[in-house]
Design an enzyme around this catalytic site. Structure first.
Site, mmCIF file in Angstrom:
data_model
loop_
_atom_site.group_PDB
_atom_site.id
_atom_site.type_symbol
_atom_site.label_atom_id
_atom_site.label_comp_id
_atom_site.label_asym_id
_atom_site.label_seq_id
_atom_site.Cartn_x
_atom_site.Cartn_y
_atom_site.Cartn_z
ATOM 1 N N PRO A 2 0.832 -1.216 0.000
ATOM 2 C CA PRO A 2 0.000 0.000 0.000
ATOM 3 C C PRO A 2 0.862 1.259 0.000
ATOM 4 C CG PRO A 2 -0.571 -1.465 1.843
ATOM 5 C CD PRO A 2 0.673 -1.997 1.219
ATOM 6 N N GLU A 3 0.510 2.208 -0.844
ATOM 7 C CA GLU A 3 1.195 3.495 -0.861
ATOM 8 C C GLU A 3 0.205 4.568 -0.411
ATOM 9 O OE1 GLU A 3 4.302 4.298 -3.495
ATOM 10 O OE2 GLU A 3 4.207 2.365 -4.498
ATOM 11 N N LYS A 61 2.399 7.149 5.029
ATOM 12 C CA LYS A 61 1.665 5.896 5.017
ATOM 13 C C LYS A 61 1.209 5.462 6.405
ATOM 14 C CE LYS A 61 4.675 3.743 2.163
ATOM 15 N NZ LYS A 61 5.078 2.644 1.253
ATOM 16 N N ARG A 267 14.438 -3.347 -5.022
ATOM 17 C CA ARG A 267 13.197 -3.351 -5.789
ATOM 18 C C ARG A 267 13.560 -3.113 -7.249
ATOM 19 N NH1 ARG A 267 9.736 0.665 -2.141
ATOM 20 N NH2 ARG A 267 11.801 1.363 -1.570
#
Ligand SMILES: [Zn+2]
Length: 290
Positions: A2-3, A61, A267
């Site tokens: 989730p961002e 976040k 990533r």
């Protein structure tokens, strides 16, 4: 993962369903999601029970629910966390970790997390801003975000601009996906050092970051896997509008050149090698005098 837009979607859902409600019971089904709370699972549950939820707030976040005693319930969704609003009678989710009952027969809050990098804790006196997250910068959707300060700080930095976009002490909420999208829109390669960008370029990059977040928010967030769903269990649709992220070897929507993927901080980074040329390295001084 989730961002910011996904977390904001969750916050809006909680605002609608939880504010003004009193917590009547807390069931911690796995200790790991409350590991940051020194009270332990039993103390955590006891401290929340009887408290009224006075609002919903977010920084980057992190989400927090200010409570009527000045404390806050602080939450982070981690890699796979979900905050669900469910009827109490609904079947338990496979990875249900914490159940929070409210003073209504219609709904309860559920913290569901498969991988358990996220969690909940009580922040003492944290209703206004939990001290645990005071070091995190505001996000670009925050009305008090300081654009000029951000531009100046980026231009003082020697590290790559993508790394700066992900630096939570400088700007919060722009995760890997949205950083790649904003850089593609601004036609800037993520390895360009901040100090080699013009004021106008950094300002433009900031505006694109803001636009990408706003658009994703309008779409209900981005969902790349089944792990993330919003407060009612619905996925977002923004992944259909991505130009760079996750599009390796697909043609750039602007020039047709295949999008490239490179490793970045465990990533990936996606970019168009034509629209976002790789920066030339400065010639390094020889280590040994010739
Ligand atoms: Zn291109």
């Amino acid at each position: 993962m989730p961002e910011l837009p996904e977390v904001e979607v969750v916050r809006i859902g909680l605002e609608r369903h939880a504010v003004g409600r009193t917590i009547t019971g807390v069931e911690v089904l796995h200790p790991r999601p409350v590991r940051r709370d020194p009270r332990g699972p039993t103390g955590f549950a006891a401290a929340l029970t009887g408290r009224r939820i006075d609002g919903t707030r977010r920084r980057g976040k992190y989400l927090w629910l200010p409570l009527d005693n000045g404390d806050a319930l602080l939450g982070h969704l981690g890699m796979s966390g979900q905050f669900l609003v469910q009827p109490p009678a609904a079947a338990a989710e496979r990875h249900l970790r914490i159940r929070i009952s409210l003073d209504t027969p219609e709904t309860e809050l559920r913290f569901v997390d498969q991988r358990m990098f996220g969690g909940l804790s009580i922040s003492s006196g944290g209703a206004e801003l939990p001290s645990e997250i005071a070091h995190i910068a505001r996000d670009p959707l925050d009305p008090e975000f300081d654009d000029e300060e951000f531009v100046a700080r980026v231009r003082r930095g020697s590290s790559g601009v993508k790394r700066q976009l992900l630096n939570q002490a400088l700007i919060s909420g722009v995760g890997n996906i949205y950083a790649d999208e904003a850089l593609w829109r601004a036609r800037i390669h993520g390895e360009r050092p901040g100090e080699r960008l013009t004021r106008a370029q950094v300002r433009e990059l900031l505006e694109h970051s803001r636009d990408v977040l706003k658009e994703a928010l309008g779409e209900g967030g981005t969902s790349f896997d089944a792990l993330y769903v919003n407060v009612n269990g619905e996925s977002g649709y923004f992944d259909r509008s991505l130009h760079a992220y996750g599009r390796q070897d697909e043609p750039c929507d602007r020039c047709g050149t295949p999008i490239r993927r490179v490793a970045f901080m465990n990533r990936s980074s996606y970019f168009c090698p034509k629209c976002q040329p790789v920066p030339r390295r400065r010639r390094a001084a020889p280590l040994v005098p010739e």
